[in-house]
Design a protein around this motif. Structure first.
Motif, PDB file in Angstrom:
ATOM      1  N   GLY A 135       0.781  -1.234   0.000  1.00 20.77           N
ATOM      2  CA  GLY A 135       0.000   0.000   0.000  1.00 20.77           C
ATOM      3  C   GLY A 135       0.806   1.273   0.000  1.00 20.77           C
ATOM      4  O   GLY A 135       0.225   2.364  -0.073  1.00 20.77           O
ATOM      5  N   VAL A 136       2.140   1.196   0.050  1.00 18.27           N
ATOM      6  CA  VAL A 136       2.991   2.402   0.077  1.00 18.27           C
ATOM      7  C   VAL A 136       4.006   2.301  -1.058  1.00 18.27           C
ATOM      8  O   VAL A 136       4.833   1.381  -1.093  1.00 18.27           O
ATOM      9  N   TRP A 137       3.953   3.273  -1.959  1.00 21.19           N
ATOM     10  CA  TRP A 137       4.801   3.281  -3.147  1.00 21.19           C
ATOM     11  C   TRP A 137       5.648   4.547  -3.155  1.00 21.19           C
ATOM     12  O   TRP A 137       5.176   5.617  -2.771  1.00 21.19           O
ATOM     13  N   LEU A 138       6.895   4.426  -3.639  1.00 18.57           N
ATOM     14  CA  LEU A 138       7.850   5.536  -3.584  1.00 18.57           C
ATOM     15  C   LEU A 138       8.623   5.680  -4.881  1.00 18.57           C
ATOM     16  O   LEU A 138       8.739   4.737  -5.660  1.00 18.57           O
ATOM     17  N   ARG A 139       9.171   6.873  -5.067  1.00 20.93           N
ATOM     18  CA  ARG A 139      10.211   7.121  -6.055  1.00 20.93           C
ATOM     19  C   ARG A 139      10.762   8.525  -5.787  1.00 20.93           C
ATOM     20  O   ARG A 139      10.055   9.374  -5.211  1.00 20.93           O
ATOM     21  N   PRO A 140      11.999   8.801  -6.223  1.00 20.75           N
ATOM     22  CA  PRO A 140      12.495  10.179  -6.147  1.00 20.75           C
ATOM     23  C   PRO A 140      11.582  11.108  -6.953  1.00 20.75           C
ATOM     24  O   PRO A 140      11.102  10.744  -8.028  1.00 20.75           O
ATOM     25  N   ASP A 141      11.353  12.291  -6.441  1.00 24.24           N
ATOM     26  CA  ASP A 141      10.404  13.223  -7.075  1.00 24.24           C
ATOM     27  C   ASP A 141      11.126  14.041  -8.143  1.00 24.24           C
ATOM     28  O   ASP A 141      11.282  15.256  -8.027  1.00 24.24           O
TER      29      ASP A 141
END
Length: 252
Positions: A135-141
């Protein structure tokens, strides 16, 4: 959970191209995206597709809304041109300078079935996000793109600055060795490919692989990351194919 990339470093996914894929590639190589039937027949012969196979594919593509009949020929539908535009944007994503912030997307919707969950995971992966935990997704902005508007019902987007070193976090989220190994294998394959059908098949695999490139800030990538080289090779091929189609059809 790492981003979805080929399981083996250097493994190539060279799927035989259908007549439909060849027709689409050729039509996208001319402007406007329209060709007379006789020219399509001549062009597809280079890719080992016979006339009867081509006619059957054209009929199916018209029925599916991929093509429109014109006076003596076929033209790409507006729907398909828009879909290809989105794919081209994904292959050549727009980036901005990275200030250390991360994009975090949290799934907030509940009560979704397996098919809906799988579709959302595929869409988030397509947006070059990686799953930190369920349920938690990430990437550099560092991408200049917004989330699709219809995702507002199921996710919330935040800006975060994780406590962990960004390079360490990126290495956990993405399989750098697997992606770069396959990219180098593709570069080696296309360097030695001369048959038109083989080259078209190989560059279709290049497109699929570029869609799985996380497009991270250079500071987070290995020094020899082959993403830019693979994109340049694809761009050269697109220009080559476009030039061949125009020369054959328009004599330019």
């Amino acid at each position: 959970m790492p981003m979805n990339v080929p399981a083996r470093s250097g493994a190539l996914d060279l799927r035989p191209l259908s007549a439909r894929s060849v027709v689409l590639s050729l039509l996208l190589g001319t402007h406007p995206p329209e060709l007379p039937v006789r020219e399509l027949v001549r062009l597809v012969e280079r890719f080992e597709i016979g006339g009867s196979t081509l006619r059957a594919a054209l009929s199916r593509m018209v029925a599916a809304g991929d093509l429109r009949r014109t006076d003596g020929g076929y033209r790409l539908s507006d729907r398909l041109l828009e879909r290809r535009r989105r794919q081209d944007d994904a292959v050549r994503p727009r980036t901005r300078a990275w200030d250390g912030a991360w994009e975090m997307v949290v799934i907030t919707a509940t009560g979704r079935g397996p098919a809906e969950r799988a579709d959302l995971r595929a869409r988030l992966t397509g947006l070059r996000l990686a799953e930190l935990r369920e349920g938690v997704w990430l990437r550099p902005d560092n991408l200049t793109r917004a989330l699709p508007g219809d995702m507002d019902r199921v996710v919330q987007r935040y800006t975060a600055r994780p406590d962990r070193p960004s390079r360490e976090l990126a290495q956990d989220l993405w399989q750098f060795d697997a992606w770069s190994g396959t990219a180098r294998a593709l570069l080696a394959h296309i360097a030695g490919a001369s048959d038109p059908a083989d080259r078209l098949t190989a560059f279709a695999a290049v497109v699929r692989h570029l869609l799985a490139d996380p497009v991270l800030p250079p500071a987070l990538l290995p020094a020899d990351w082959p993403g830019a080289e693979l994109r340049a090779a694809y761009g050269d091929y697109r220009r080559e194919l476009t030039g061949e189609v125009r020369a054959r059809v328009h004599g330019t």
